[in-house]
Design a protein around this motif. Structure first.
Motif, mmCIF file in Angstrom:
data_model
loop_
_atom_site.group_PDB
_atom_site.id
_atom_site.type_symbol
_atom_site.label_atom_id
_atom_site.label_comp_id
_atom_site.label_asym_id
_atom_site.label_seq_id
_atom_site.Cartn_x
_atom_site.Cartn_y
_atom_site.Cartn_z
ATOM 1 N N GLN A 183 0.839 -1.194 0.000
ATOM 2 C CA GLN A 183 0.000 0.000 0.000
ATOM 3 C C GLN A 183 0.873 1.243 0.000
ATOM 4 O O GLN A 183 1.553 1.542 0.982
ATOM 5 N N ASP A 184 0.853 1.936 -1.113
ATOM 6 C CA ASP A 184 1.503 3.239 -1.240
ATOM 7 C C ASP A 184 1.026 3.864 -2.540
ATOM 8 O O ASP A 184 0.011 3.415 -3.107
ATOM 9 N N ALA A 185 1.702 4.879 -3.026
ATOM 10 C CA ALA A 185 1.237 5.570 -4.226
ATOM 11 C C ALA A 185 1.231 4.690 -5.463
ATOM 12 O O ALA A 185 0.519 4.970 -6.431
ATOM 13 N N ALA A 186 2.007 3.609 -5.464
ATOM 14 C CA ALA A 186 2.029 2.686 -6.597
ATOM 15 C C ALA A 186 0.992 1.581 -6.467
ATOM 16 O O ALA A 186 0.621 0.961 -7.466
ATOM 17 N N PHE A 187 0.530 1.325 -5.242
ATOM 18 C CA PHE A 187 -0.415 0.235 -4.986
ATOM 19 C C PHE A 187 -1.552 0.763 -4.100
ATOM 20 O O PHE A 187 -1.603 0.502 -2.905
ATOM 21 N N GLN A 188 -2.435 1.535 -4.720
ATOM 22 C CA GLN A 188 -3.475 2.234 -3.962
ATOM 23 C C GLN A 188 -4.884 1.740 -4.258
ATOM 24 O O GLN A 188 -5.826 2.178 -3.609
ATOM 25 N N PHE A 189 -5.046 0.850 -5.227
ATOM 26 C CA PHE A 189 -6.398 0.474 -5.649
ATOM 27 C C PHE A 189 -6.912 -0.672 -4.772
ATOM 28 O O PHE A 189 -6.881 -1.841 -5.152
ATOM 29 N N ILE A 190 -7.376 -0.294 -3.585
ATOM 30 C CA ILE A 190 -7.808 -1.260 -2.578
ATOM 31 C C ILE A 190 -9.206 -0.872 -2.116
ATOM 32 O O ILE A 190 -9.409 0.229 -1.597
ATOM 33 N N TYR A 191 -10.166 -1.763 -2.296
ATOM 34 C CA TYR A 191 -11.493 -1.514 -1.752
ATOM 35 C C TYR A 191 -11.464 -1.718 -0.230
ATOM 36 O O TYR A 191 -10.999 -2.770 0.243
ATOM 37 N N HIS A 240 -9.673 -6.794 -11.136
ATOM 38 C CA HIS A 240 -9.780 -6.292 -9.767
ATOM 39 C C HIS A 240 -10.950 -7.019 -9.115
ATOM 40 O O HIS A 240 -12.108 -6.812 -9.482
ATOM 41 N N ALA A 241 -10.675 -7.857 -8.153
ATOM 42 C CA ALA A 241 -11.718 -8.679 -7.541
ATOM 43 C C ALA A 241 -12.425 -7.916 -6.414
ATOM 44 O O ALA A 241 -11.793 -7.158 -5.666
ATOM 45 N N TRP A 242 -13.737 -8.136 -6.318
ATOM 46 C CA TRP A 242 -14.553 -7.618 -5.208
ATOM 47 C C TRP A 242 -14.742 -8.773 -4.231
ATOM 48 O O TRP A 242 -15.599 -9.619 -4.385
ATOM 49 N N PHE A 243 -13.904 -8.840 -3.202
ATOM 50 C CA PHE A 243 -13.872 -9.985 -2.300
ATOM 51 C C PHE A 243 -15.219 -10.312 -1.654
ATOM 52 O O PHE A 243 -15.533 -11.498 -1.463
ATOM 53 N N PRO A 244 -16.054 -9.311 -1.290
ATOM 54 C CA PRO A 244 -17.331 -9.681 -0.653
ATOM 55 C C PRO A 244 -18.254 -10.495 -1.553
ATOM 56 O O PRO A 244 -19.169 -11.154 -1.038
ATOM 57 N N SER A 245 -18.035 -10.485 -2.880
ATOM 58 C CA SER A 245 -18.910 -11.249 -3.764
ATOM 59 C C SER A 245 -18.734 -12.745 -3.582
ATOM 60 O O SER A 245 -19.643 -13.519 -3.905
#
Length: 451
Positions: A251-259, A423-428
């Motif tokens: 998690q940082d500016a390169a890896f920010q796409f986190i639900y 990009h997976a939506w884990f709650p599904s």
């Protein structure tokens, strides 16, 4: 509003097309009420990682996505009900144009009774503004309606012309001028991340100040249309399939796409989350699994290429049979070479063979699902890069196009490495999300399940 009865003021901020100013207005509305001490919960319609960052900054709380297909209707209902139980105002930002996509923002509004505020870039129109507002309101029967707000207006006289064009004068919610003070800058995947701008809060405050002068901004929440939260059914219990397992999350500016919902799902599965920043030179935490989310590695390729200690630690992690799940941008750094948009070649981490090339045009966009063991893990894809690899896909996701299924993104598997543009939506499907981060072999791919 009474939270005890599950009632709150609510609005779905929509537009006739992308680029009209939905995010600016939704953020301005959230910021205006949040800084006045009201409880605001914000959502984004459809899959998105960038707009929610701005909405979270404006509202002061986490922002979840609402998509009738990716989330499912029950999940959307539960999230809206939870928001209404604790908020004075619920703000949902739409996606693309009001009726674009299947499902669309209009579908969400009609299903849950969310009043629609249409934001229209009126900078180059006059009387047509009224026709457009009328069409948006009446194109589909049963659309809840709040009104229309004119954006990027030249001045008071122009605003009066726009207001006079409306068939229903009460639909007028005001006008905002064009201003650099609250413009939200963009790049190839959408808005610039809020955390990258030192004046992000000042931009939101400027937009809120401007909105405060409009009829919408001056309207008390008690005078908004009545909205009741949808009935929500109890969610299925999540089995602790990852109990005690430590998952390292980049998690940082390169890896920010986190639900945020993905993190909550992993915790509900029993996982212990440990965050690290490759850009900061962090070592890989002691862990049982690694998740490399999407983001902007192409903008930091040189720095990431120089992360030799982390590269070696990831190779040792994989060699020990411990799983690694990488999605979209997280997958790019695993290949041998990344070619950025300027044509520069960067030697990357070499856990997957091949080269990824960053393009300047969109390569893929839309909802997709990974189908393993007869079950579906839903999500979406959105990227400009392309991948050339001798590694054959272990499976393909299913792309959803107009309600039908087609061939989607590749899922690559190499030992315990699992990677895809999806990009997976884990709650599904929490069980399949757990499978991606478990050392056991993945369930076998399935050809078709209903979409």
């Amino acid at each position: 509003m009474s939270q005890a009865t599950g009632q709150a003021a609510a609005v779905l901020v929509a537009a006739p097309a992308s680029g009209q100013g939905k995010t600016t207005v939704a953020c301005a509305l959230a910021r205006l009420h949040a800084r006045a001490g009201r409880r605001v919960r914000a959502f984004k319609c459809g899959p998105d990682f960038l707009d929610p960052q701005w909405l979270a900054l404006a509202s002061g709380g986490p922002v979840h996505s609402l998509d009738l297909w990716i989330n499912g209707e029950a999940d959307c209902a539960a999230r809206l009900a939870a928001a209404a139980a604790e908020a004075d105002l619920v703000v949902v930002e739409g996606v693309m144009g009001l009726f674009d996509g299947t499902p669309s923002a209009a579908d969400l509004a009609r299903r849950f009774g969310l009043p629609v505020l249409a934001v229209v870039d009126a900078g180059a129109m006059a009387g047509t503004f009224g026709a457009l507002a009328h069409g948006l309101q009446h194109y589909r029967p049963g659309l809840p309606w709040l009104g229309v707000l004119a954006n990027r207006v030249a001045g008071a006289r122009h605003a009066q012309m726009l207001q006079d064009s409306l068939a229903t004068p009460g639909d007028w919610c005001g006008a905002l001028p064009r201003s650099d003070a609250w413009a939200l800058p963009e790049r190839h995947l959408g808005l610039v991340q809020a955390a990258e701008l030192s004046d992000a809060v000042a931009r939101l405050d400027a937009a809120a100040d401007a909105l405060a002068t409009t009829p919408l901004g001056r309207r008390a929440l008690a005078d908004w249309p009545h909205w009741s939260a949808p009935p929500a059914t109890p969610a299925d219990s999540i089995q602790p399939l990852l109990a005690g397992r430590r998952i390292a999350v980049a998690q940082d500016a390169a890896f920010q796409f986190i639900y945020p919902a993905n993190l909550a799902t992993l915790q509900a599965l029993g996982a212990q989350l440990q965050f690290f920043s490759p850009l900061a030179g962090d070592a890989l935490p002691t862990c049982d699994a690694v998740w490399l989310p999407g983001g902007y590695p192409e903008l930091h390729a040189a720095t990431l290429a120089a992360c030799v200690p982390l590269r070696d630690q990831l190779r040792a992690h994989v060699a020990a049979g411990r799983p690694l799940w990488a999605e979209c941008g997280g997958m790019l750094v695993l290949f041998d070479v990344l070619v950025d948009a300027d044509g520069q070649h960067h030697r990357m981490w070499g856990l997957l063979p091949g080269t990824v090339t960053q393009g300047r045009r969109l390569a893929a966009l839309g909802p997709q699902q990974l189908v393993l063991g007869g079950q579906a893990l839903r999500g979406h894809t959105f990227h400009h890069s392309t991948c050339a690899t001798p590694l054959p896909p272990w499976a393909h996701a299913q792309a959803v196009r107009g309600g039908a299924l087609g061939l989607g993104e590749a899922l690559y598997v190499r030992g315990p490495v699992r990677a895809s543009y999806v990009h997976a939506w884990f709650p599904s499907n929490p069980a399949l999300a757990a499978a991606l981060l478990s050392p056991a072999a993945l369930p076998a791919p399935t050809e078709h399940v209903p979409c």
